[in-house]
Design a protein around this motif. Structure first.
Motif, PDB file in Angstrom:
ATOM      1  N   PHE A 167       0.796  -1.233   0.000  1.00  0.00           N
ATOM      2  CA  PHE A 167       0.000   0.000   0.000  1.00  0.00           C
ATOM      3  C   PHE A 167       0.830   1.286   0.000  1.00  0.00           C
ATOM      4  N   GLY A 168       2.125   1.165   0.213  1.00  0.00           N
ATOM      5  CA  GLY A 168       2.958   2.362   0.327  1.00  0.00           C
ATOM      6  C   GLY A 168       2.959   2.967   1.711  1.00  0.00           C
ATOM      7  N   TRP A 169       2.438   2.248   2.707  1.00  0.00           N
ATOM      8  CA  TRP A 169       2.391   2.756   4.072  1.00  0.00           C
ATOM      9  C   TRP A 169       3.791   2.845   4.684  1.00  0.00           C
ATOM     10  N   GLU A 170       3.994   3.846   5.516  1.00  0.00           N
ATOM     11  CA  GLU A 170       5.212   3.981   6.314  1.00  0.00           C
ATOM     12  C   GLU A 170       4.831   3.913   7.785  1.00  0.00           C
ATOM     13  N   LEU A 171       5.573   3.123   8.560  1.00  0.00           N
ATOM     14  CA  LEU A 171       5.278   2.959   9.979  1.00  0.00           C
ATOM     15  C   LEU A 171       5.867   4.114  10.779  1.00  0.00           C
ATOM     16  N   GLN A 172       5.015   4.798  11.530  1.00  0.00           N
ATOM     17  CA  GLN A 172       5.447   5.861  12.431  1.00  0.00           C
ATOM     18  C   GLN A 172       5.297   5.361  13.858  1.00  0.00           C
ATOM     19  N   SER A 228       1.535   2.702  17.354  1.00  0.00           N
ATOM     20  CA  SER A 228       2.109   3.270  16.139  1.00  0.00           C
ATOM     21  C   SER A 228       1.033   3.505  15.086  1.00  0.00           C
ATOM     22  N   GLN A 229       1.442   4.175  14.013  1.00  0.00           N
ATOM     23  CA  GLN A 229       0.506   4.462  12.927  1.00  0.00           C
ATOM     24  C   GLN A 229       1.143   4.137  11.592  1.00  0.00           C
ATOM     25  N   PHE A 230       0.318   3.637  10.677  1.00  0.00           N
ATOM     26  CA  PHE A 230       0.714   3.511   9.284  1.00  0.00           C
ATOM     27  C   PHE A 230       0.305   4.803   8.586  1.00  0.00           C
ATOM     28  N   ARG A 231       1.286   5.461   7.984  1.00  0.00           N
ATOM     29  CA  ARG A 231       1.043   6.761   7.368  1.00  0.00           C
ATOM     30  C   ARG A 231       1.177   6.669   5.852  1.00  0.00           C
TER      31      ARG A 231
END
Length: 265
Positions: free
Chosen positions: A32-37, A47-50
């Protein structure tokens, strides 16, 4: 369709837990192109997937012996304490009581009478997800349950959901929308386990939007996930497939049909 208006009873958040967030975050980044914050101590490491500067989902590292890897849906409530009472009165159970999350909001976790986990969110500084109805964002929700009628009654008592029934060769599919909405605000469906041989356990299944369902299937296979159901096409709905990530958390993807395409009858 999901809405950032976040009406009472509508999905507002989705998160997942897994023992190894680094491992699953690499999987979702490719898909999905998510980045873990990563979250700090003040939020317990939550945490959040951004995606493109917005939140697409939440995530929490959780030892497998404490919780099986899974996705959890959150529905909006204007009063979490009142909803907790409604859940108990309607035959559900409390997993964890209402807690304040700093000034971000209030949350609680429950199971419905069939044992399916779900959570609620009372808005504070955070109203809900930023990424909806676009590639990489939550776009639909689905409940698989042994008794669709009982589930419809339970969630109707708790959230006031309104329903529309759609008949198909497989059986009745009940679509739901918030009490103050219209059928145009449908955000999910309720299906009987007996009507879907691919499903054997009651649970909520989140769908995330993609541009290319077949491409998503190929990526899941390549990145170590499991294809639980290969691409299916439904007129007026689109192309969808069901997966499990490398940790075992189940989810689905949807490539929406072009606008104006009539639904299959």
């Amino acid at each position: 369709m999901l809405s950032s208006r976040f009406a009472a009873g509508a999905p507002v958040w989705v998160d997942m837990c897994a023992p190894d967030l680094d491992g699953v975050s690499a999987f979702y980044r490719e898909l999905f192109g998510w980045e873990l914050q990563r979250g700090g101590e003040e939020v317990g490491g939550y945490s959040q997937f951004r995606l493109s500067g917005g939140t697409a989902a939440g995530a929490m590292a959780m030892p497998a012996e404490e919780a099986a890897p899974a996705w959890t849906l959150y529905f909006r409530t204007p009063d979490a304490d009142a909803t907790a009472k409604q859940v108990e009165q309607a035959g559900g159970s409390t997993l964890h009581g209402v807690v304040d999350v700093l000034d971000l909001g209030r949350m609680a976790g429950f199971t419905d009478p069939a044992g399916v986990p779900f959570s609620v969110w009372q808005q504070g500084q955070i109203k809900g997800l930023d990424v909806l109805n676009e590639p990489g964002g939550l776009v639909w929700t689905e409940l698989y349950t042994p008794d669709a009628s009982a589930a419809t009654s339970f969630y109707g008592s708790v959230f006031g959901w309104q329903t529309t029934a759609m008949e198909s060769p497989a059986g009745t599919y009940t679509m739901v929308h918030p009490a103050d909405g219209t059928p145009d605000d449908m955000f999910g469906g309720i299906a009987s386990l007996d009507d879907d041989p691919a499903e054997s356990e009651a649970y909520w299944l989140p769908y995330f939007q993609v541009d290319d369902c077949d491409g998503a299937v190929a990526k899941v296979r390549r990145e170590g996930g499991t294809v639980r159901m290969d691409t299916v096409e439904m007129a007026g709905v689109g192309r969808f497939a069901k997966f499990a990530d490398p940790a075992g958390a189940r989810f689905a993807v949807l490539q929406p049909a072009p606008p104006g395409e009539p639904m299959a009858s």
